[in-house]
Design a protein around this motif. Sequence first.
Motif, mmCIF file in Angstrom:
data_model
loop_
_atom_site.group_PDB
_atom_site.id
_atom_site.type_symbol
_atom_site.label_atom_id
_atom_site.label_comp_id
_atom_site.label_asym_id
_atom_site.label_seq_id
_atom_site.Cartn_x
_atom_site.Cartn_y
_atom_site.Cartn_z
ATOM 1 N N THR A 1 6.860 -38.444 -26.418
ATOM 2 C CA THR A 1 8.248 -38.517 -25.967
ATOM 3 C C THR A 1 9.184 -38.135 -27.104
ATOM 4 O OG1 THR A 1 9.963 -39.929 -24.990
ATOM 5 C CG2 THR A 1 8.474 -40.958 -26.562
ATOM 6 N N ASP A 2 10.310 -37.519 -26.747
ATOM 7 C CA ASP A 2 11.365 -37.259 -27.722
ATOM 8 C C ASP A 2 12.625 -38.051 -27.371
ATOM 9 O OD1 ASP A 2 12.286 -35.947 -25.504
ATOM 10 O OD2 ASP A 2 12.333 -33.951 -26.403
ATOM 11 N N SER A 3 12.477 -39.027 -26.496
ATOM 12 C CA SER A 3 13.512 -39.925 -25.974
ATOM 13 C C SER A 3 14.309 -39.300 -24.829
ATOM 14 C CB SER A 3 14.459 -40.437 -27.068
ATOM 15 O OG SER A 3 15.391 -39.462 -27.461
ATOM 16 N N TYR A 4 14.131 -37.994 -24.575
ATOM 17 C CA TYR A 4 14.781 -37.343 -23.440
ATOM 18 C C TYR A 4 13.797 -37.093 -22.301
ATOM 19 C CZ TYR A 4 18.347 -36.383 -26.944
ATOM 20 O OH TYR A 4 19.297 -36.515 -27.939
ATOM 21 N N ARG A 5 12.507 -36.945 -22.665
ATOM 22 C CA ARG A 5 11.462 -36.801 -21.649
ATOM 23 C C ARG A 5 10.195 -37.445 -22.189
ATOM 24 N NH1 ARG A 5 10.423 -31.120 -22.821
ATOM 25 N NH2 ARG A 5 10.533 -30.767 -25.027
ATOM 26 N N LEU A 6 9.285 -37.698 -21.287
ATOM 27 C CA LEU A 6 8.039 -38.396 -21.607
ATOM 28 C C LEU A 6 6.916 -37.735 -20.824
ATOM 29 C CD1 LEU A 6 6.490 -41.086 -22.644
ATOM 30 C CD2 LEU A 6 7.051 -41.974 -20.378
ATOM 31 N N GLY B 1 3.085 -46.742 -37.738
ATOM 32 C CA GLY B 1 4.251 -47.305 -37.062
ATOM 33 C C GLY B 1 3.945 -47.624 -35.611
ATOM 34 N N GLU B 2 4.909 -48.240 -34.957
ATOM 35 C CA GLU B 2 4.746 -48.689 -33.572
ATOM 36 C C GLU B 2 5.371 -47.674 -32.623
ATOM 37 O OE1 GLU B 2 3.079 -51.433 -30.986
ATOM 38 O OE2 GLU B 2 3.047 -51.481 -33.178
ATOM 39 N N PHE B 3 4.556 -47.128 -31.728
ATOM 40 C CA PHE B 3 5.053 -46.199 -30.721
ATOM 41 C C PHE B 3 5.861 -46.962 -29.682
ATOM 42 C CE2 PHE B 3 4.618 -43.181 -27.135
ATOM 43 C CZ PHE B 3 4.922 -41.997 -27.790
ATOM 44 N N PRO B 4 6.927 -46.360 -29.127
ATOM 45 C CA PRO B 4 7.754 -47.065 -28.145
ATOM 46 C C PRO B 4 6.929 -47.560 -26.942
ATOM 47 C CG PRO B 4 8.810 -45.023 -28.823
ATOM 48 C CD PRO B 4 7.444 -45.002 -29.415
ATOM 49 N N ASN B 5 7.409 -48.612 -26.323
ATOM 50 C CA ASN B 5 6.764 -49.146 -25.125
ATOM 51 C C ASN B 5 7.078 -48.230 -23.941
ATOM 52 O OD1 ASN B 5 5.636 -50.655 -23.073
ATOM 53 N ND2 ASN B 5 7.335 -52.122 -22.989
ATOM 54 N N TYR B 6 6.301 -47.173 -23.816
ATOM 55 C CA TYR B 6 6.581 -46.158 -22.793
ATOM 56 C C TYR B 6 6.370 -46.690 -21.384
ATOM 57 C CZ TYR B 6 1.543 -45.537 -22.208
ATOM 58 O OH TYR B 6 0.222 -45.743 -21.935
ATOM 59 N N ARG B 7 5.489 -47.665 -21.230
ATOM 60 C CA ARG B 7 5.221 -48.184 -19.883
ATOM 61 C C ARG B 7 6.478 -48.784 -19.261
ATOM 62 N NH1 ARG B 7 -0.402 -48.643 -19.062
ATOM 63 N NH2 ARG B 7 -1.632 -48.475 -20.981
ATOM 64 N N GLY B 8 7.313 -49.394 -20.092
ATOM 65 C CA GLY B 8 8.526 -50.004 -19.569
ATOM 66 C C GLY B 8 9.545 -48.991 -19.083
ATOM 67 N N ARG C 1 -2.999 -34.398 -7.954
ATOM 68 C CA ARG C 1 -3.679 -35.065 -9.065
ATOM 69 C C ARG C 1 -2.795 -36.153 -9.647
ATOM 70 N NH1 ARG C 1 -5.934 -30.454 -13.015
ATOM 71 N NH2 ARG C 1 -6.132 -32.319 -14.316
ATOM 72 N N GLY C 2 -3.459 -37.268 -10.011
ATOM 73 C CA GLY C 2 -2.706 -38.400 -10.535
ATOM 74 C C GLY C 2 -2.879 -38.608 -12.022
ATOM 75 N N ASP C 3 -3.423 -37.599 -12.724
ATOM 76 C CA ASP C 3 -3.704 -37.785 -14.152
ATOM 77 C C ASP C 3 -2.584 -37.308 -15.058
ATOM 78 O OD1 ASP C 3 -3.990 -35.093 -13.743
ATOM 79 O OD2 ASP C 3 -6.044 -34.945 -14.477
ATOM 80 N N PHE C 4 -1.481 -36.799 -14.461
ATOM 81 C CA PHE C 4 -0.368 -36.294 -15.273
ATOM 82 C C PHE C 4 0.949 -36.806 -14.721
ATOM 83 C CE2 PHE C 4 2.942 -32.979 -15.936
ATOM 84 C CZ PHE C 4 3.048 -33.086 -17.308
ATOM 85 N N LEU C 5 1.832 -37.208 -15.648
ATOM 86 C CA LEU C 5 3.162 -37.708 -15.278
ATOM 87 C C LEU C 5 4.160 -37.175 -16.287
ATOM 88 C CD1 LEU C 5 4.157 -41.341 -14.390
ATOM 89 C CD2 LEU C 5 5.217 -40.242 -16.350
ATOM 90 N N TYR C 6 5.318 -36.745 -15.787
ATOM 91 C CA TYR C 6 6.379 -36.223 -16.655
ATOM 92 C C TYR C 6 7.675 -36.903 -16.263
ATOM 93 C CZ TYR C 6 9.095 -32.604 -19.167
ATOM 94 O OH TYR C 6 9.930 -31.913 -20.026
ATOM 95 N N LEU C 7 8.200 -37.743 -17.149
ATOM 96 C CA LEU C 7 9.437 -38.475 -16.894
ATOM 97 C C LEU C 7 10.586 -37.764 -17.605
ATOM 98 C CD1 LEU C 7 10.019 -42.258 -16.846
ATOM 99 C CD2 LEU C 7 11.361 -40.894 -18.454
ATOM 100 N N LEU C 8 11.700 -37.625 -16.920
ATOM 101 C CA LEU C 8 12.829 -36.864 -17.445
ATOM 102 C C LEU C 8 14.126 -37.644 -17.268
ATOM 103 C CD1 LEU C 8 13.744 -34.136 -18.637
ATOM 104 C CD2 LEU C 8 13.904 -33.266 -16.303
ATOM 105 N N MET C 9 14.861 -37.766 -18.377
ATOM 106 C CA MET C 9 16.143 -38.434 -18.312
ATOM 107 C C MET C 9 17.175 -37.477 -17.718
ATOM 108 S SD MET C 9 15.706 -41.472 -19.414
ATOM 109 C CE MET C 9 17.417 -41.967 -19.585
ATOM 110 N N PRO C 10 18.032 -37.955 -16.799
ATOM 111 C CA PRO C 10 19.067 -37.086 -16.216
ATOM 112 C C PRO C 10 20.239 -36.888 -17.167
ATOM 113 C CG PRO C 10 19.285 -39.293 -15.334
ATOM 114 C CD PRO C 10 18.057 -39.317 -16.219
#
Length: 362
Positions: free
Chosen positions: A170-175, A236-243, A350-359
Amino acid sequence: MKFRCERDDLVEALGTAGRAVANRGGALPVLSGVRLELEGDTLRLTGSDLDLTISVTTTVAGESNGVAVVPAKIASDVVRSLDSGRVEIVVEDDEAQITSGRFASSIRLLPADEFPRLASPAENAVTLDAGDLSSALSQVVPAASSDDARPILTGVLMAAEGNGLRLVATDSYRLAVRDLEGSAVLDEGQTVLVPSRALRELVRALGDGEVTLRLGEREATFEVGSTRVTTRLIEGEFPNYRGLIPSTYPNRMVVSREALGDAVRRVRLMAREATPVRLTMSAEGLELDAVTQDIGQARESVDATFDGTELTVGFNPDYLLDGIEVAPGEEITLETTDANKPAVLRSVDRGDFLYLLMPVRI
């Protein structure tokens, strides 16, 4: 040291090792070079900036063993300039003499004894399918940040997930999240954070067959054929992406991946100066538009199936297109909550890929 080899083989080997050579100011001068080590008919070329090390072997006609460090850029430029055919390199004192046909050149060497002694790869090793790993990295690595001011986000998280391996960036704009089923690389609960730069270089080396991964306490080594890529792990600690990923979405659109990608490419031509592409989703389908003051506007309709409440969401067109291009399958879904909360892009099949995008606020 003296050996002969084919020009094309040497160009490729110098180019591969040279991609890890230090280019930043303040680095040890010797790290601007590629280390050559000849033993018999095997030539090993190594480039390193201490964070990333790339080593590659190639077969040559060796006459006398030895070690030397040649300046990476000039050596690569000289060899690349030659015609295809036999090249001879002789190292004497502090020079490397390069001859091919009627051409002859000498290059001043860097002090080989100053080249850092690099740690040996860990003994424990696991193998992965190179094609599967290449596909997964191509989907995830682009979502990692390139901002060194936030080093944690420049890495790709590798985590044990079920009976396989999960890759997250993630770059904080997409995951981006990709699961590799059956690739049991890590112990349950174990995670490592691998620099995305090293993984981009790994993708260039991957082909068919297998890749061997060796994980140490602070380093990861990937071995593919004659190429070895070693990188320091990020601490370091990676962000809690699940949340960040909502469990349910009230709105769901199904659309052709190719049709949506083509429409975004056309409409984004008018999305200048950080202008978002707006997606209006309704029971009638999907409409994309972009308007940039003093430049113009573009609009296109795309057939789509939509369940939910009509809404308009703005996205960075480049980030949106990145997700569309790497999603597998012919159809994708775009799931949304409202215009201000993250949207999730997935494949229908397929359920093995997910792409989250901030608007983007519009």
